[in-house]
Design an enzyme around this catalytic site. Structure first.
Site, PDB file in Angstrom:
ATOM      1  N   GLY A 192       0.817  -1.215   0.000  1.00 23.29           N
ATOM      2  CA  GLY A 192       0.000   0.000   0.000  1.00 23.29           C
ATOM      3  C   GLY A 192       0.847   1.260   0.000  1.00 23.29           C
ATOM      4  O   GLY A 192       0.548   2.232   0.687  1.00 23.29           O
ATOM      5  N   ALA A 208       2.490   2.942  -5.313  1.00 19.36           N
ATOM      6  CA  ALA A 208       2.139   2.023  -6.404  1.00 19.36           C
ATOM      7  C   ALA A 208       0.845   1.272  -6.074  1.00 19.36           C
ATOM      8  O   ALA A 208      -0.073   1.190  -6.899  1.00 19.36           O
ATOM      9  CB  ALA A 208       3.281   1.050  -6.647  1.00 19.36           C
ATOM     10  N   VAL A 216       9.616   8.423   0.199  1.00 18.49           N
ATOM     11  CA  VAL A 216      10.153   9.548  -0.571  1.00 18.49           C
ATOM     12  C   VAL A 216       9.564   9.457  -1.971  1.00 18.49           C
ATOM     13  O   VAL A 216       8.967   8.449  -2.332  1.00 18.49           O
ATOM     14  CB  VAL A 216      11.699   9.542  -0.681  1.00 18.49           C
ATOM     15  CG1 VAL A 216      12.347  10.037   0.579  1.00 18.49           C
ATOM     16  CG2 VAL A 216      12.217   8.182  -1.068  1.00 18.49           C
ATOM     17  N   ALA A 239       8.664  14.304  -6.949  1.00 21.54           N
ATOM     18  CA  ALA A 239       8.575  15.036  -8.212  1.00 21.54           C
ATOM     19  C   ALA A 239       7.982  14.113  -9.270  1.00 21.54           C
ATOM     20  O   ALA A 239       8.288  12.927  -9.305  1.00 21.54           O
ATOM     21  CB  ALA A 239       9.957  15.518  -8.640  1.00 21.54           C
ATOM     22  N   LYS A 287       4.992  22.067 -11.207  1.00 24.31           N
ATOM     23  CA  LYS A 287       6.343  21.809 -11.706  1.00 24.31           C
ATOM     24  C   LYS A 287       6.364  22.005 -13.218  1.00 24.31           C
ATOM     25  O   LYS A 287       5.624  21.340 -13.943  1.00 24.31           O
ATOM     26  CB  LYS A 287       6.740  20.364 -11.353  1.00 24.31           C
ATOM     27  CG  LYS A 287       8.049  19.933 -11.956  1.00 24.31           C
ATOM     28  CD  LYS A 287       8.417  18.501 -11.595  1.00 24.31           C
ATOM     29  CE  LYS A 287       9.648  18.070 -12.385  1.00 24.31           C
ATOM     30  NZ  LYS A 287       9.977  16.656 -12.184  1.00 24.31           N
ATOM     31  N   PRO A 292      12.478  21.526 -19.789  1.00 26.34           N
ATOM     32  CA  PRO A 292      11.096  21.993 -19.606  1.00 26.34           C
ATOM     33  C   PRO A 292      10.053  20.949 -19.993  1.00 26.34           C
ATOM     34  O   PRO A 292      10.333  20.036 -20.764  1.00 26.34           O
ATOM     35  CB  PRO A 292      11.025  23.142 -20.612  1.00 26.34           C
ATOM     36  CG  PRO A 292      11.882  22.655 -21.755  1.00 26.34           C
ATOM     37  CD  PRO A 292      12.982  21.817 -21.155  1.00 26.34           C
ATOM     38  N   VAL A 340       4.086 -17.174   1.167  1.00 31.28           N
ATOM     39  CA  VAL A 340       3.436 -17.131  -0.153  1.00 31.28           C
ATOM     40  C   VAL A 340       3.349 -18.570  -0.654  1.00 31.28           C
ATOM     41  O   VAL A 340       4.335 -19.307  -0.642  1.00 31.28           O
ATOM     42  CB  VAL A 340       4.262 -16.272  -1.146  1.00 31.28           C
ATOM     43  CG1 VAL A 340       3.519 -16.147  -2.470  1.00 31.28           C
ATOM     44  CG2 VAL A 340       4.545 -14.885  -0.563  1.00 31.28           C
ATOM     45  N   THR A 394      10.864   9.658 -12.817  1.00 32.45           N
ATOM     46  CA  THR A 394      10.140   8.720 -13.683  1.00 32.45           C
ATOM     47  C   THR A 394       9.453   7.559 -12.963  1.00 32.45           C
ATOM     48  O   THR A 394       8.702   6.809 -13.599  1.00 32.45           O
ATOM     49  CB  THR A 394      11.107   8.138 -14.734  1.00 32.45           C
ATOM     50  OG1 THR A 394      12.339   7.791 -14.101  1.00 32.45           O
ATOM     51  CG2 THR A 394      11.386   9.130 -15.825  1.00 32.45           C
ATOM     52  N   GLY A 424       6.841   5.459 -25.342  1.00 33.18           N
ATOM     53  CA  GLY A 424       7.783   5.708 -24.258  1.00 33.18           C
ATOM     54  C   GLY A 424       8.338   7.119 -24.222  1.00 33.18           C
ATOM     55  O   GLY A 424       8.159   7.911 -25.134  1.00 33.18           O
TER      56      GLY A 424
HETATM   57  P1  FAD Z   1       6.755   1.230  -1.103  1.00 33.16           P
HETATM   58  O1  FAD Z   1       6.441   2.633  -0.834  1.00 33.16           O
HETATM   59  O2  FAD Z   1       7.992   0.669  -0.481  1.00 33.16           O
HETATM   60  O3  FAD Z   1       5.513   0.363  -0.612  1.00 33.16           O
HETATM   61  C1  FAD Z   1       5.624  -1.015  -0.379  1.00 33.16           C
HETATM   62  C2  FAD Z   1       4.369  -1.511   0.297  1.00 33.16           C
HETATM   63  O4  FAD Z   1       4.454  -2.931   0.430  1.00 33.16           O
HETATM   64  C3  FAD Z   1       4.150  -0.965   1.712  1.00 33.16           C
HETATM   65  O5  FAD Z   1       2.785  -0.692   1.911  1.00 33.16           O
HETATM   66  C4  FAD Z   1       4.563  -2.116   2.600  1.00 33.16           C
HETATM   67  O6  FAD Z   1       3.897  -2.084   3.836  1.00 33.16           O
HETATM   68  C5  FAD Z   1       4.096  -3.302   1.757  1.00 33.16           C
HETATM   69  N1  FAD Z   1       4.761  -4.555   2.094  1.00 33.16           N
HETATM   70  C6  FAD Z   1       6.039  -4.929   1.834  1.00 33.16           C
HETATM   71  N2  FAD Z   1       6.269  -6.149   2.335  1.00 33.16           N
HETATM   72  C7  FAD Z   1       5.125  -6.569   2.911  1.00 33.16           C
HETATM   73  C8  FAD Z   1       4.727  -7.737   3.627  1.00 33.16           C
HETATM   74  N3  FAD Z   1       5.572  -8.731   3.869  1.00 33.16           N
HETATM   75  N4  FAD Z   1       3.463  -7.795   4.085  1.00 33.16           N
HETATM   76  C9  FAD Z   1       2.569  -6.792   3.875  1.00 33.16           C
HETATM   77  N5  FAD Z   1       2.887  -5.664   3.209  1.00 33.16           N
HETATM   78  C10 FAD Z   1       4.155  -5.561   2.754  1.00 33.16           C
HETATM   79  N6  FAD Z   1       9.429   8.575  -7.724  1.00 33.16           N
HETATM   80  C11 FAD Z   1       9.028   9.630  -8.444  1.00 33.16           C
HETATM   81  O7  FAD Z   1       8.150   9.483  -9.306  1.00 33.16           O
HETATM   82  N7  FAD Z   1       9.572  10.865  -8.219  1.00 33.16           N
HETATM   83  C12 FAD Z   1      10.564  11.065  -7.338  1.00 33.16           C
HETATM   84  O8  FAD Z   1      11.007  12.179  -7.153  1.00 33.16           O
HETATM   85  C13 FAD Z   1      11.061   9.956  -6.625  1.00 33.16           C
HETATM   86  N8  FAD Z   1      12.105  10.072  -5.756  1.00 33.16           N
HETATM   87  C14 FAD Z   1      12.595   8.954  -5.159  1.00 33.16           C
HETATM   88  C15 FAD Z   1      13.760   9.039  -4.381  1.00 33.16           C
HETATM   89  C16 FAD Z   1      14.310   7.888  -3.815  1.00 33.16           C
HETATM   90  C17 FAD Z   1      15.583   7.981  -3.049  1.00 33.16           C
HETATM   91  C18 FAD Z   1      13.663   6.646  -3.968  1.00 33.16           C
HETATM   92  C19 FAD Z   1      14.207   5.412  -3.335  1.00 33.16           C
HETATM   93  C20 FAD Z   1      12.505   6.570  -4.708  1.00 33.16           C
HETATM   94  C21 FAD Z   1      11.980   7.699  -5.323  1.00 33.16           C
HETATM   95  N9  FAD Z   1      10.864   7.630  -6.129  1.00 33.16           N
HETATM   96  C22 FAD Z   1      10.441   8.714  -6.838  1.00 33.16           C
HETATM   97  C23 FAD Z   1      10.158   6.387  -6.260  1.00 33.16           C
HETATM   98  C24 FAD Z   1       8.894   6.415  -5.441  1.00 33.16           C
HETATM   99  O9  FAD Z   1       9.191   6.672  -4.092  1.00 33.16           O
HETATM  100  C25 FAD Z   1       8.248   5.051  -5.573  1.00 33.16           C
HETATM  101  O10 FAD Z   1       8.220   4.661  -6.913  1.00 33.16           O
HETATM  102  C26 FAD Z   1       6.846   5.084  -5.151  1.00 33.16           C
HETATM  103  O11 FAD Z   1       6.724   5.654  -3.903  1.00 33.16           O
HETATM  104  C27 FAD Z   1       6.293   3.693  -5.176  1.00 33.16           C
HETATM  105  O12 FAD Z   1       6.774   2.946  -4.120  1.00 33.16           O
HETATM  106  P2  FAD Z   1       6.140   1.523  -3.934  1.00 33.16           P
HETATM  107  O13 FAD Z   1       4.694   1.701  -3.671  1.00 33.16           O
HETATM  108  O14 FAD Z   1       6.545   0.665  -5.077  1.00 33.16           O
HETATM  109  O15 FAD Z   1       6.884   0.904  -2.670  1.00 33.16           O
END
Ligand code: FAD
Length: 500
Positions: A12, A15, A47, A50, A78, A96, A188, A344, A434
């Site tokens: 959650g 993504a 995090v 942008a 932005k 831009p 799993v 991205t 793309g």
């Molecule tokens: P996460 O936020 O890690 O979510 C994972 C989820 O899975 C959580 O809810 C967690 O609880 C759950 N989960 C994991 N394991 C289990 C388990 N065993 N049981 C139950 N639940 C579980 N993107 C941009 O578009 N712009 C940016 O400027 C940008 N800056 C970034 C900077 C950094 C340094 C990083 C690392 C990433 C950045 N991103 C950026 C990427 C962005 O943060 C992620 O793509 C976005 O937040 C999606 O994250 P996620 O949902 O895939 O993963």
């Protein structure tokens, strides 16, 4: 099967909730049941601030109200990304979200600029771009919808708090029937026959079975990576940064309608202004700087008081060999990661969601053509972003060990070819699918010192004096147009209602 296809979203973060919201908006609940499992104890990456203009398309696709969304996520506008010290120390340019120039003759604007630049009669390319001139003035206006007006020659994205965005979408999706299950997944289960994922088991002992699993579990890649053993295609030889240290700081007076990316000795620093704070981070190669030194460099370069302790994150550049394997589709960090230099990641989540919806199976048995198509498209997206990011690294002074390494590395053939074509006549072939379009490539090429040696012959036709006159007129039109834009901070505070 209950008669409905059972979709289980694992995770959650941004993504997971983007995917859940899209399912809530577009899937018929009589045919699809959608559940999202997440663990508050594990949390999210937290995090990611942008974005790209495509995010507006996604929000419109859901039917979100822009003002409400911006207020809920503390968002700002932005218009692009300012790159500082890329190319050579002291240089700065903006990539831009908009086009360079306007039609001034039969050839495209860039060819005319290249011709005038070779003759020494052009102003810098970036002066002929409405969103750049507006951004540098810290102003903002919405595009006015008139295709003949220079004030319409741009799109815009948001800076936002990705954690708040996930929370906002959660409320939105739950109100539209998405079921949320709290808890940690501890096991799993795979089907003995074809190896597909059959169910996950929660720490509570509850078993959640499904037909289709969406892996949004973050860097863990719990289902696709760990369970189905789909490996990562490692691109760290091209993109050697493997760490980031992030810290929020107090909002400063510089409420810029653009992201800033400043090149540093072992990587680069981001600065992202939100309504309630500024997001900052230093993306670095751990081979070239320690965590402590990176954190110190970051803290020494904030324009407001740090609001928390710096937090270190680790990653590896690359993507999973298949984003969809068996009955599991990965989105977000579970499917791959490319450093946030061009913002991205959230875009890649969006692309995965749109293709999932297009290719969604109607029954548990999955036609292999569906994953094959999904993987083909996602591979194209990743490859193209990868090449564009590498371009930022290669076109630099070799002024520190990291920069010596990346400016002398062997490039992907696809990128080598694009650089050669651009140097020759300024050509940037447009992609059919793309990111990124010609304007983006032109900005980074020219911004980092790669300029065409000759211009397109079609651009020769206009007499010198007429070209000079039209370029001057364009600069004047842009400067005049920017006067009707408002101060960005004032625009945002009027545009967003106060939170309820
Ligand atoms: P996460 O936020 O890690 O979510 C994972 C989820 O899975 C959580 O809810 C967690 O609880 C759950 N989960 C994991 N394991 C289990 C388990 N065993 N049981 C139950 N639940 C579980 N993107 C941009 O578009 N712009 C940016 O400027 C940008 N800056 C970034 C900077 C950094 C340094 C990083 C690392 C990433 C950045 N991103 C950026 C990427 C962005 O943060 C992620 O793509 C976005 O937040 C999606 O994250 P996620 O949902 O895939 O993963």
């Amino acid at each position: 099967m209950s008669g409905r296809l059972d979709i289980v979203i694992v995770g959650g973060g941004t993504a997971g909730w983007m995917c859940a919201a899209a399912c809530a908006a577009k899937l018929d609940p009589r045919r699809y049941r959608v559940r999202l499992l997440e663990s508050e104890e594990i949390g999210t990456v937290g995090v990611g601030e942008a974005t790209l203009p495509q995010m507006k398309d996604f929000n419109d696709f859901l039917g979100l109200d822009e003002r409400e969304f911006m207020a809920a996520t503390q968002a700002s506008f932005k218009l692009g990304i300012e790159f500082v010290n890329w190319g050579r120390q002291g240089d700065r340019y903006i990539h831009p979200f908009g086009t360079f120039g306007r039609p001034v003759g039969e050839a495209d604007f860039f060819s005319y600029w290249a011709r005038a630049n070779i003759a020494g009669t052009a102003a810098p390319l970036f002066d002929y771009c409405f969103p750049i001139v507006m951004a540098k003035a810290d102003r903002f206006m919405l595009p006015n919808g008139n295709p003949d007006d220079v004030r319409n020659a741009f799109s815009y994205a948001y800076h936002l708090d990705a954690f708040l965005y996930a929370r906002f979408l959660r409320r939105w999706a739950e109100a539209r029937g998405i079921e949320r299950v709290e808890g940690r997944i501890v096991d799993v289960e795979r089907d003995g026959e074809d190896g597909r994922i059959a169910a996950v088991t929660m720490a509570s002992g509850a078993r959640v079975a499904g037909d289709l699993f969406i892996d949004c579990s973050g860097f863990r890649s719990l289902l696709l990576g760990q369970t189905l053993d789909v490996g990562l295609e490692d691109w760290s030889h091209w993109l050697p940064c493997d760490s980031a240290v992030a810290v929020p700081s107090a909002r400063s007076d510089a409420f810029t309608p653009y992201t800033r990316a400043t090149r540093r000795s072992a990587g680069w620093q981001w600065r992202i202004p939100l309504q309630h704070r500024t997001g900052n981070g230093y993306v670095y190669a751990s081979r070239h700087i320690s965590d402590d030194a990176a954190a110190a460099a970051l803290l020494a370069n904030l324009d407001g008081e740090a609001l928390a302790d710096p937090r270190v994150l680790r990653f590896k550049a690359g993507k999973r060999h298949q984003g969809w394997s068996h009955n599991c589709i990965a989105m977000g960090l579970a499917g791959g990661f490319l450093e946030p230099l061009e913002s991205t990641s959230i875009y890649l989540v969006q692309v995965a969601i749109m293709h999932m919806l297009t290719l969604l199976p109607a029954e548990p048995a999955i036609d292999p053509a569906l994953p094959a198509e999904f993987n083909r498209v996602l591979d194209i997206e990743y490859d193209r972003i990868r090449d564009f990011l590498i371009l930022h690294y290669v076109a630099n002074a070799a002024d520190a060990p990291l920069w010596e390494q990346v400016t002398s590395m062997k490039l992907p053939d696809t990128l080598r070819d694009r650089i050669d074509r651009f140097r020759h006549r300024g050509h940037v072939p447009a992609y059919r699918d793309g990111l990124f379009g010609p304007t983006s490539w032109q900005a980074v090429f020219v911004g980092q010192g790669i300029v065409p040696q000759a211009a397109d012959r079609l651009a020769d036709i206009l007499p010198d004096a007429v070209l000079a006159e039209r370029l001057d007129a364009l600069s004047a039109t842009i400067a005049y147009g920017v006067q009707s834009a408002r101060d960005h901070a004032a625009f945002v505070s009027d545009y967003c209602p106060a939170p309820a």
